[in-house]
Design a protein around this motif. Structure first.
Motif, mmCIF file in Angstrom:
data_model
loop_
_atom_site.group_PDB
_atom_site.id
_atom_site.type_symbol
_atom_site.label_atom_id
_atom_site.label_comp_id
_atom_site.label_asym_id
_atom_site.label_seq_id
_atom_site.Cartn_x
_atom_site.Cartn_y
_atom_site.Cartn_z
ATOM 1 N N LEU A 277 -5.201 1.085 -4.882
ATOM 2 C CA LEU A 277 -5.258 1.845 -3.491
ATOM 3 C C LEU A 277 -6.536 1.547 -2.761
ATOM 4 C CD1 LEU A 277 -3.397 5.114 -3.705
ATOM 5 C CD2 LEU A 277 -2.453 3.253 -2.604
ATOM 6 N N ASP B 232 -6.749 -0.923 0.547
ATOM 7 C CA ASP B 232 -7.195 -0.241 1.825
ATOM 8 C C ASP B 232 -8.345 -1.319 2.235
ATOM 9 O OD1 ASP B 232 -5.542 1.875 1.698
ATOM 10 O OD2 ASP B 232 -6.915 3.084 0.934
ATOM 11 N N HIS C 214 -8.281 -3.511 5.863
ATOM 12 C CA HIS C 214 -9.390 -2.977 6.784
ATOM 13 C C HIS C 214 -9.906 -4.462 7.071
ATOM 14 C CE1 HIS C 214 -12.733 -1.479 8.845
ATOM 15 N NE2 HIS C 214 -13.558 -2.283 8.122
ATOM 16 N N ARG D 264 0.651 -1.253 0.053
ATOM 17 C CA ARG D 264 0.077 -0.313 -0.080
ATOM 18 C C ARG D 264 0.867 1.094 0.021
ATOM 19 N NH1 ARG D 264 -1.886 4.919 1.011
ATOM 20 N NH2 ARG D 264 -4.180 5.122 1.064
#
Length: 747
Positions: free
Chosen positions: A730, A734, A738, A669
């Motif tokens: 991205l 993400d 998460h 990331r």
């Protein structure tokens, strides 16, 4: 003052006098009145030249000059004093004398006993004058030592000579240690105000040492020493002696002043020392040719004089201090304390001398010439030298590079030897053996492997190690083709790939992939490196690389055939210069080959080659039994031992803490975000920026050139859409991060 005087006894020199000669680092012995043959034997035992006093000025051994040639006088009305040649022995030792034919020197011959005490206090005797322009560059920390009062009773021969030699060894500038030679109390007590003058000297000294005075004597009794101390107003003490130095100096001392009679000043002066007035200058050095050194020498001579000059500096660093190497620099040069010494007479104000500074390879050849009647690189040594000249072999020290090269090596010679032994054991005729050798000699197929087949290299190091070999020019990249007709497999270098590869055996059209597997890059050593490795040269180059890493001022030959004067011939694996020392030794792939007979042979060879250091090296671990045996043999031969094994040559890499899935997602990331930011600036992304992005994405591992090239190409091809793709990536990352965080470590 710095020249010792030793007594030539029937048995030679006493232990104390021999120590004095060695500590003083004298250049030669001058025979005063001993039997010359006996004195010559002493000189030979000390490894020093000897010359008779009567012919010293006609000899090439010593260069000297009159004191008048170096002194500059400021007050002719107050000359230093000297003793009469017929005066008391203690006066001659304390102040020195002047030969009758040299009375024109700026000196006054004194007959007043008290003057010899007072002038010593002020260091204003003729013997003190011999330190005019005397140089002593720092060799020991500056210190303050108790004052030494040497007391004589009677004729005092032993006291006089021991005082003289202790003073000769005393550092003139780095140690503050006043020394006086004085008669007993029955004479000193009549010297007007002498106790006050001694007290003034003691009071002027700092407080950072103890005791004030060391009373020393070889002839005075304890009672006589106590009487002498009382005459000077000294008080006894049992305080432990100490020396010291402080910046700034501590306050001056105060009465009462203390003394002890059981202190030996020899320990205070037995120190490392270097004599001479130093100067520095720049010189243009020509490799392999004469270089002219010109400089203004720092000592002022007022007339005809001789001097010894020592040279040291960058051009001499790393050269062994051997006589033959000194002669390479200059025909008349000698080594002294690791410096090159030349005698000059007369000594000019501006000195110019030509020297030739040999390079380490030339010096190595000279060292072999010194001990052999013939030498040349062995067949293995020629291969190793050529390979090392082709590329920087220090790359073998990098993780996985050596192991990768060994894995890619085609085992021709060992396999051929095995097959020959099998044929011989089975009774095959010589014709069959010759045919087998010819068949193997003609084979050209070399081993090739993909990165994932390097079993002895850590997975994270495999690609980088193989790419490093390619960068060195020792290996090449290629693809594997598989023939559907004859099923043979072939290595096709990348530069020779085509859309339809052809089988080199049957000529059928082949393919770069088989069974649906993706095409992978294979690696193969070039033919020369493959041959050198098959002959066992890589361990030699690996050991040499480690030796040079430790001490860069080094040069080694990786395999040399030598012939000695008696006709015997030997091969030494490694011989050369290791930062000023001569190193010789053996390298084995397996430490099990170092049996006792092998070790005895190796150490004896190093001794015969006049090495300073014997090397024992192996790619795997050398156990303590082998080390201890080698150490005992080296100690008996007067050699240092250097052992290199797996811990030195192939140290285990520090294993990183295992990365979690969250770590990997986080690295990816961060790298994606960094790359997006670069692209959005609208400027081309450099190879260096790409390398940094890839390193971030892998958690710190260095990317290989192929990865960098691939990503750079992708950015160039899809530049218009790269930013949109990365932004979507991205979002996906993400969400994954998460989800992973919510699900816990097992997600």
């Amino acid at each position: 003052m710095t020249e010792p005087i030793v007594e030539a006894q029937a048995s030679g020199l006493s232990t104390l006098h021999e120590q004095t000669v060695r500590v003083a680092k004298v250049e030669a012995l001058v025979n005063i009145d001993a039997d010359f043959q006996a004195a010559k034997k002493i000189a030979q035992g000390l490894g020093l030249p000897i010359v008779d006093l009567a012919v010293i000025r006609k000899s090439n051994v010593a260069s000297t000059c009159s004191l008048a040639e170096v002194m500059q006088y400021t007050d002719s009305a107050y000359p230093p004093i000297a003793a009469s040649p017929t005066g008391a022995l203690w006066q001659l030792a304390a102040a020195g004398c002047v030969e009758p034919h040299r009375l024109l020197e700026h000196v006054r011959v004194s007959r007043g006993e008290d003057e010899f005490g007072r002038y010593q206090l002020n260091e204003d005797t003729r013997i003190h004058s011999t330190l005019a322009q005397f140089g002593e560059y720092p060799s020991t920390p500056a210190r303050h030592i108790p004052t030494v009062l040497w007391v004589i009773e009677g004729e005092g021969f032993t006291d006089s000579i021991d005082f003289w030699n202790t003073r000769a060894l005393r550092p003139a500038h780095m140690i503050e240690m006043p020394m006086l030679l004085l008669p007993g109390a029955d004479m000193v007590k009549h010297w007007l105000d002498f106790p006050k003058q001694v007290a003034r000297l003691l009071k002027s000294r700092p407080r950072e040492f103890a005791v004030d005075v060391a009373l020393v004597s070889r002839s005075a009794s304890p009672d006589q020493l106590l009487k002498f101390a009382s005459a000077l107003g000294l008080e006894p003490t049992e305080e432990e002696p100490r020396d010291g130095a402080r910046m700034p100096a501590s306050p001056a001392r105060t009465a009462p002043f203390t003394f002890r009679t059981d202190l030996d000043p020899t320990a205070w002066v037995t120190l490392e020392r270097h004599y001479g007035v130093p100067t520095s200058f720049d010189v243009q050095v020509f490799a392999g040719g004469p270089s002219t050194l010109r400089f203004i020498q720092p000592v002022r001579f007022d007339g005809y004089a001789g001097a010894l000059v020592r040279f040291w500096g960058e051009p001499l660093l790393g050269l062994p201090a051997r006589p033959s190497i000194a002669r390479l620099v200059h025909p008349d040069a000698q080594w002294r304390d690791g410096k090159l010494q030349l005698a000059f007479q007369p000594m000019p104000h501006q000195l110019a001398v030509q020297m030739t500074f040999p390079l380490l390879p030339q010096a190595t050849e000279q060292l072999l010439d010194d001990v052999t009647t013939g030498h040349q690189l062995s067949s293995a040594g020629r291969l190793g030298t050529a390979l090392a000249e082709h590329a920087d072999s220090s790359a073998l020290l990098e993780p996985g590079v050596y192991e990768a090269a060994i894995a890619l090596t085609t085992p021709r010679s060992k396999e051929l030897l095995r097959r020959l032994k099998e044929h011989r054991a089975n009774g095959h005729p010589d014709a069959d053996l010759a045919e087998l050798a010819a068949t193997w000699g003609g084979r050209s197929e070399r081993r090739y492997l993909p990165a994932d087949k390097l079993q002895d290299v850590r997975a994270e190091d495999r690609a980088a190690a193989l790419e490093r070999l390619c960068a060195l020019g020792w290996a090449e990249r290629g693809l594997q083709s598989v023939c559907p007709s004859c099923t043979s497999r072939s290595f096709v270098p990348l530069v020779q790939t085509s859309g339809s590869p052809q089988c080199p055996g049957c000529g059928a059209v082949s393919a770069y992939q088989s069974g649906g597997a993706l095409t992978s890059v294979h690696y193969r050593l070039d033919s020369f490196t493959d041959r050198a490795s098959d002959n066992g040269l890589l361990p030699h180059l690996l050991v040499i690389a480690e030796l040079c890493r430790r001490k860069p001022r080094s040069h080694f030959l990786p395999g040399t055939d030598v012939t000695f004067e008696d006709g015997t011939q030997e091969e030494v694996d490694i011989f050369g210069i290791w930062d000023g020392k001569v190193l010789s030794g053996e390298v084995k792939t397996s430490a099990s080959e170092f049996n006792e007979a092998q070790l005895q042979r190796d150490v004896a060879l190093s001794q015969r080659l006049r090495a300073d250091v014997h090397l024992l090296a192996s790619i795997n671990t050398v156990d303590e039994t082998v080390r201890n045996t080698a150490r005992e043999l080296c100690n008996a031969a007067g050699l240092e031992l250097e052992v290199l094994d797996q811990a030195d040559l192939r140290p285990a890499a520090n294993k990183p803490v295992p990365a979690t899935a969250a770590d990997g997602l986080g690295w990816l990331r961060t790298a994606t975000a960094d790359l997006t930011a670069l692209i959005e600036k609208g400027k081309p992304v450099s190879h260096g920026q790409v390398a940094r992005i890839l390193k971030t994405a892998s958690g710190g591992a260095a990317p290989v050139p192929g990865h960098i090239a691939a990503l750079s190409w992708a950015l160039t091809e899809h530049g218009d859409h790269a930013a949109d793709l990365l932004l979507r990536a991205l979002g996906v990352l993400d969400a994954a991060i998460h989800k992973h965080g919510a699900a816990g470590p097992e997600a």
